[in-house]
Design an enzyme around this catalytic site. Structure first.
Site, PDB file in Angstrom:
ATOM      1  CD  GLU A 114      -1.529   2.504   1.508  1.00 31.01           C
ATOM      2  OE1 GLU A 114      -1.091   3.084   0.547  1.00 31.01           O
ATOM      3  OE2 GLU A 114      -1.968   2.772   2.612  1.00 31.01           O
ATOM      4  CD  GLU A 123       3.363   9.304   2.528  1.00 33.64           C
ATOM      5  OE1 GLU A 123       3.739   8.328   2.212  1.00 33.64           O
ATOM      6  OE2 GLU A 123       2.866   9.950   3.287  1.00 33.64           O
TER       7      GLU A 123
END
Length: 547
Positions: A114, A123
């Site tokens: 994930e 990110e």
């Protein structure tokens, strides 16, 4: 320890993610639906966090699960596996995946992760998944998820605009204006009401995780887009969301029309709003570019463009005259009864021919080709006869775009009987089995999936600004790529002819598409005659050779 990994040691973050039932159940459903793919397999869970995905994999029968986690939370995964009686299957690796030597463990069969952040790539964890794919996964291994898509839609943002109009009876529009100037400098994470979405979502990026490179995710979007308003409203910002697909066909979507997730949506706020009306086009350029100095961050840029100067989708539902006319052309071309029901004479009188030299548009070649098809789809020589002073590379390119567009009609009809359970391979005759190139390593694919992948891939290439930035002149190196597209899309004809003959004949009798395609690739030497196995041309017999 990297500050990024330290931030994930806060248990509040994990409670937030675990409390996101839409997220957790999407992964659990995909894994449990694919139980047979996990049994006795070696799995790697990248960015394992609390370890819940590793537990799911062990529960469906994985032989071993490497739970890779760089933060100190790795110490908790072992305890979680003991609580759930799978400690003999889950092996924790307290490290970054990039620091795992490929020689230190066996290749894995499945990667689960994930990795998605806000607006999909915030990110920068996708880089780690692609590193693991290239260094630690078997060539025919699976990724969960396997496809990622990024969308955007113009929207209303009443919380940024309407609030300041009346604060307990006091107008504060001047403060609201300054507030929006500040908010427009960076993206906002918030929930956008589905009623505030003004247009259909525009696909900005489609990432096939089995084959996309790290370099290709440095820049997402970057194209010119046109979205058409579905209703009257106020254009106040851009709503951005993502969806991911799993190998079992299930999907996790974070859009405003879907169940709420902790990702919410990302909004780019405009300093000033604009009144828009139903069917009005909104043209924009949107790009996400990886920050060279902070690779876990992306810089987001939105530019509003003049809809008159930007190429629209074909067909386009906007209220501009050129799009109304083009859509009418396409509707008539694709109507299954158009050539049988209406006399060609009346069609010609409704749409008078326009000489090519009088067509003043970057889409002139496409319009001319469609005009010739409309005049008489069976007159293949006329349709393929290139006007004088036209660029041959553009002529080939526009014909191939037209073929792919019309082939979608055949693909839709094939869905009636070409199912993954019945057509498990993309085959023609017994000697022809085609491998699908949409995967990291070409492999067998159900025929209907092969058809969809092939047409999607062709559309991606033919709409690429990198290879085809202009529709007026095309580089020879780009023209050279057309032959490969021709070979792949021809396989759709051959499968339909040999396995779905009734559908093929009905479609061919209406469109003459396979005849035209065969004549086209023969005329321009884009395919070997040995590979033209459908006996469609007059006097032609079927030939077979090794696939």
């Amino acid at each position: 320890m990297d500050q990024y990994f330290e931030s994930y040691e806060e248990l509040d973050i994990h409670q937030l993610m675990l409390n996101d039932k839409t997220r957790v159940l999407a992964y659990k459903t995909a894994i449990f639906n694919s139980k047979e793919k996990f049994q006795n397999k070696i799995v790697m869970d990248i960015g394992a966090g609390s370890g819940i995905l590793s537990i799911f994999c062990a529960q469906v029968g994985a032989k071993k699960v490497y739970a890779v986690e760089a933060s100190m939370l790795a110490n908790s995964i072992e305890q979680v596996s003991i609580e759930n009686n799978v400690q003999d299957k889950v092996k924790v690796i307290h490290n970054k995946v990039e620091d795992i030597s490929p020689d230190s463990l066996e290749k894995v069969d499945i990667i689960v992760s994930e990795w998605m952040g806000f607006y999909l790539v915030h990110e920068g964890m996708l880089d780690s998944v692609l590193f693991a794919r290239d260094n630690l996964l078997h060539e025919d291994g699976l990724l969960f998820p396997s496809i990622a898509k990024l969308y955007a839609s113009p929207c209303q943002l009443p919380s940024m605009f309407d609030f300041w109009n009346n604060v307990c009876g006091v107008s504060m529009r001047c403060i609201g204006k300054e507030y929006r100037k500040t908010k427009s400098l960076k993206p906002e994470i918030l929930l956008v009401n589905q009623d505030d979405i003004l247009t259909e979502g525009k696909l900005l990026a489609w990432l096939d995780l089995e084959c996309i490179s790290v370099e290709e995710i440095d820049l997402l979007g970057g194209q010119n887009y046109v979205s058409v308003c579905k209703k009257d409203g106020k254009f106040q910002g851009m709503c951005i969301w993502f969806a991911v697909e799993f190998p079992d066909g299930s999907e996790l979507s974070t859009g405003p029309h879907d169940k709420t997730t902790h990702w919410k949506q990302t909004a780019m706020v405009l300093p000033e709003d604009m009144e828009v009306t139903r069917n009005e086009p909104i043209a924009f350029k949107f790009e996400l570019k990886k920050d060279a100095s902070h690779p876990r961050r992306y810089n987001m840029e939105l530019s509003l463009l003049d809809a008159e100067e930007v190429e629209h989708d074909i067909p386009c539902d906007c209220h501009m005259t050129k799009c109304i006319v083009t859509k009418k052309y396409i509707d008539d071309l694709s109507h299954p009864l158009s050539f049988d029901t209406f006399p060609m004479k009346s069609m010609n009188s409704e749409w008078p021919d326009e000489p090519f030299e009088e067509m003043d548009s970057t889409l002139a070649v496409q319009q001319y080709i469609q005009q010739m098809i409309r005049r008489d789809p069976s007159n293949i020589d006329l349709i393929l006869n290139m006007p004088e002073a036209n660029d041959e590379g553009v002529w080939k390119y526009e014909h191939l775009r037209q073929f792919c567009m019309e082939l979608n009609g055949l693909a839709v009809r094939l869905q009636e009987e070409c199912h993954p359970e019945t057509c498990t391979q993309m085959t023609a005759t017994e000697q022809w089995i085609f491998l699908c190139a949409a995967h990291k390593t070409p492999k067998e694919c159900p025929a209907i999936d092969y058809t969809r992948h092939t047409l999607d891939g062709a559309a991606c290439l033919l709409n690429s600004n990198k290879y085809f930035p202009s529709r007026i002149s095309i580089k020879e190196s780009s023209v050279a790529k057309l032959g490969s597209v021709c070979r792949r899309v021809y396989r759709i004809f051959s499968h339909a002819y040999f396995h779905h003959r009734t559908i093929f004949d009905e479609f061919e009798n209406e469109t003459f598409l396979c005849r035209r395609f065969t004549a086209f690739v023969t005329k321009y030497n884009l395919m070997s005659k040995d590979n033209l196995i459908v006996p469609i041309m007059e006097g032609e017999g079927a030939t077979e050779s090794e696939a």
